[in-house]
Design an enzyme around this catalytic site. Structure first.
Site, PDB file in Angstrom:
ATOM      1  N   SER A 183     -31.533 104.824  76.716  1.00 53.90           N
ATOM      2  CA  SER A 183     -32.944 105.149  76.549  1.00 53.90           C
ATOM      3  C   SER A 183     -33.106 106.306  75.573  1.00 53.90           C
ATOM      4  CB  SER A 183     -33.521 105.542  77.913  1.00 53.90           C
ATOM      5  OG  SER A 183     -34.891 105.800  77.811  1.00 53.90           O
ATOM      6  N   GLN A 239     -27.661 108.251  81.074  1.00 52.30           N
ATOM      7  CA  GLN A 239     -27.383 109.692  81.077  1.00 52.30           C
ATOM      8  C   GLN A 239     -26.187 110.046  80.205  1.00 52.30           C
ATOM      9  OE1 GLN A 239     -28.970 112.342  82.162  1.00 52.30           O
ATOM     10  NE2 GLN A 239     -30.556 111.206  83.232  1.00 52.30           N
ATOM     11  N   ASN A 262     -27.272 110.369  87.273  1.00 54.92           N
ATOM     12  CA  ASN A 262     -28.356 111.207  86.765  1.00 54.92           C
ATOM     13  C   ASN A 262     -28.679 112.394  87.660  1.00 54.92           C
ATOM     14  OD1 ASN A 262     -29.115 108.717  88.232  1.00 54.92           O
ATOM     15  ND2 ASN A 262     -31.130 109.651  88.294  1.00 54.92           N
ATOM     16  N   HIS A 314     -35.515 108.602  75.266  1.00 59.85           N
ATOM     17  CA  HIS A 314     -36.052 109.903  75.708  1.00 59.85           C
ATOM     18  C   HIS A 314     -35.072 110.742  76.522  1.00 59.85           C
ATOM     19  CE1 HIS A 314     -37.241 109.446  80.070  1.00 59.85           C
ATOM     20  NE2 HIS A 314     -37.082 108.178  79.779  1.00 59.85           N
ATOM     21  N   ALA A 321     -34.869 102.312  79.408  1.00 63.79           N
ATOM     22  CA  ALA A 321     -33.720 101.888  80.215  1.00 63.79           C
ATOM     23  C   ALA A 321     -34.145 101.032  81.402  1.00 63.79           C
ATOM     24  CB  ALA A 321     -32.924 103.099  80.679  1.00 63.79           C
ATOM     25  N   THR A 322     -35.289 101.315  81.989  1.00 64.27           N
ATOM     26  CA  THR A 322     -35.723 100.513  83.137  1.00 64.27           C
ATOM     27  C   THR A 322     -35.841  99.043  82.733  1.00 64.27           C
ATOM     28  OG1 THR A 322     -36.870 102.386  84.125  1.00 64.27           O
ATOM     29  CG2 THR A 322     -37.549 100.196  84.867  1.00 64.27           C
ATOM     30  N   THR A 330     -44.069  92.395  69.676  1.00 61.66           N
ATOM     31  CA  THR A 330     -43.993  93.172  68.435  1.00 61.66           C
ATOM     32  C   THR A 330     -43.217  94.453  68.676  1.00 61.66           C
ATOM     33  OG1 THR A 330     -46.079  92.260  67.708  1.00 61.66           O
ATOM     34  CG2 THR A 330     -45.383  94.320  66.662  1.00 61.66           C
ATOM     35  N   CYS A 347     -37.982 110.094  89.476  1.00 57.96           N
ATOM     36  CA  CYS A 347     -38.691 108.973  90.099  1.00 57.96           C
ATOM     37  C   CYS A 347     -38.813 109.152  91.597  1.00 57.96           C
ATOM     38  CB  CYS A 347     -37.971 107.665  89.841  1.00 57.96           C
ATOM     39  SG  CYS A 347     -36.813 107.754  88.514  1.00 57.96           S
TER      40      CYS A 347
END
Ligand SMILES: *Cc1c(COP(=O)(O)O)cnc(C)c1O
Length: 391
Positions: free
Chosen positions: A201, A181, A153, A203, A73-74, A242, A328
């Site tokens: 994202s 989220q 989040n 994860h 996501a970042t 790739t 973070c």
């Protein structure tokens, strides 16, 4: 029961073992590069990426041609904000966001300000919601983008996404929403929600780390973002390099699983979450931060008066894994920018905790967590009271 009980699913979720099963062959026998056009190794990889693209698109009601794979996501947020800023510079250089966005959005906005752009940071109310009238009055003839997250989040507060998109449409301004989220937890539908660009994202929804996607609308309107990573022109020239085939395959499988169980899982999670909240609120001087009405099913953010937040986290960490603020920023001892934006003072923000549940959280884990937390918080408060009388 495995200790500490993992209640930090907003930072990352464990992988669903079914996702890993689908990924493994793409590390070993199906190791091909999806850009190899001249042999079956490449074709197999390309087919797998195609399926994953459909699965990700399905989760958010998009077309598979609108999905750009990224490293998470970042990166998607960087591509969205910087890519639109560059692509639409002929129209203007003003972006509207909010003070309670994820660091990735705020840091991209700071980059915009350092590169000739202007950013308006909308305040949020005590529930963490932006005000639509303030949004509308922040719009100028130079505004090219509204960037407001789908759900927060740290508190789980869900923004009035559809109404934000109506304001954007009325003024012909693109709407980007960071749905990292929300996706896989509540229904997110790009058409119904009126979202033009959206980040997610793997994860955060039981897939692998290091893979994500940016949804980029292809019609009504057709949106373009300038590449931030240049190279072989992969991903429709918007993101070269790739492709992370095993990661993408896992991301797709994770999205499909979420799509299947979304409704039941979200109900189950909210029941567990409410259960935990009810028990923790029995402690004196505890209260919930954020909107009680508009929020994600798996997150709660609770303040406990008269505790030393940092020390309490240390006391808790062998039994339950929770956090203060986002992963973070939780390494710093700074109060959460999300909570202070909602009007909490620094002291209150520092004794607030984010507790986030997930697919593998069980009722017995919740029961033991609130017992342990209650016990530790009471002990902690008594110890600090004693320390105060001895001073
Ligand atoms: C986790 C998170 C991100 C960052 O996602 P990564 O894939 O870890 O880069 C961005 N926004 C929100 C709301 C998040 O919860």
């Amino acid at each position: 029961m495995k200790l500490p009980v993992y209640l930090d699913n907003s930072a990352t979720t464990p992988m669903d073992p079914r996702v890993l099963d689908v990924m493994v062959p793409y590390f070993l026998q199906n190791f091909g590069n999806s850009s190899s056009r001249s042999h079956v190794y490449g074709w197999t990889a390309e087919e797998a990426v195609g399926l994953a693209r459909d699965q990700v698109a399905d989760l958010i009601g998009a077309d598979s041609a609108e999905i750009i794979f990224t490293s998470g996501a970042t990166e998607s947020i960087n591509l969205a904000i910087k890519g639109i800023f560059d692509q639409y510079s002929f129209k203007g250089n003003h972006i509207i966001t909010s003070v309670s966005e994820h660091r990735a959005v705020l840091d991209c906005c700071e980059w915009i300000e350092n590169n000739g752009g202007f950013v308006t940071y909308l305040p949020v109310n005590a529930e963490g919601l932006i005000d639509l009238a303030q949004l509308e009055s922040a719009i100028t003839d130079k505004t090219i983008l509204i960037s407001i997250m789908y759900a927060n989040n740290e508190t789980g507060t869900i923004q009035p996404v559809r109404r934000i998109s109506e304001v954007g449409k009325k003024h012909g301004i693109l709407f980007f929403s960071d749905a990292t989220q929300a996706a896989g937890k509540i229904p997110v539908q790009v058409d119904e929600d009126g979202i033009d660009v959206l980040s997610l994202s793997a994860h955060k929804l039981y897939g692998p780390k290091g893979v994500g996607a940016l949804y980029v609308r292809r019609k009504n309107p057709k949106v373009a973002v300038s590449a931030q990573i240049h190279g072989g022109g992969h991903e429709k020239n918007m993101r070269s390099g790739t492709l992370n085939i095993p990661g993408i395959v896992g991301f797709g499988a994770a999205c499909e699983l979420c799509n299947h169980v979304l409704e039941t899982e979200s109900t189950e999670l909210s029941i567990l979450r409410d259960n935990l909240e009810t028990e923790l609120l029995k402690l004196s001087g505890s209260h919930i931060n954020g909107s009680l009405k508009n929020r994600l099913p798996h997150i709660t953010n609770i303040s406990f008066d008269a505790v030393n937040g940092e020390q309490l986290l240390l006391e808790l960490c062998k039994e339950v894994a929770v956090s203060r603020g986002s992963a973070c920023s939780s390494v710093t001892t700074k109060p959460s920018h999300v909570l202070t934006a909602m009007g909490l003072d620094d002291a209150a923000a520092l004794c607030s905790f984010r507790i986030s549940l997930g697919r593998f959280t069980t009722l017995s884990e919740i029961e033991s967590s609130f017992k342990i937390m209650t016990e530790i918080i009471e002990k902690h408060r008594n110890a600090s009271k004693l320390a105060a009388t001895l001073k």
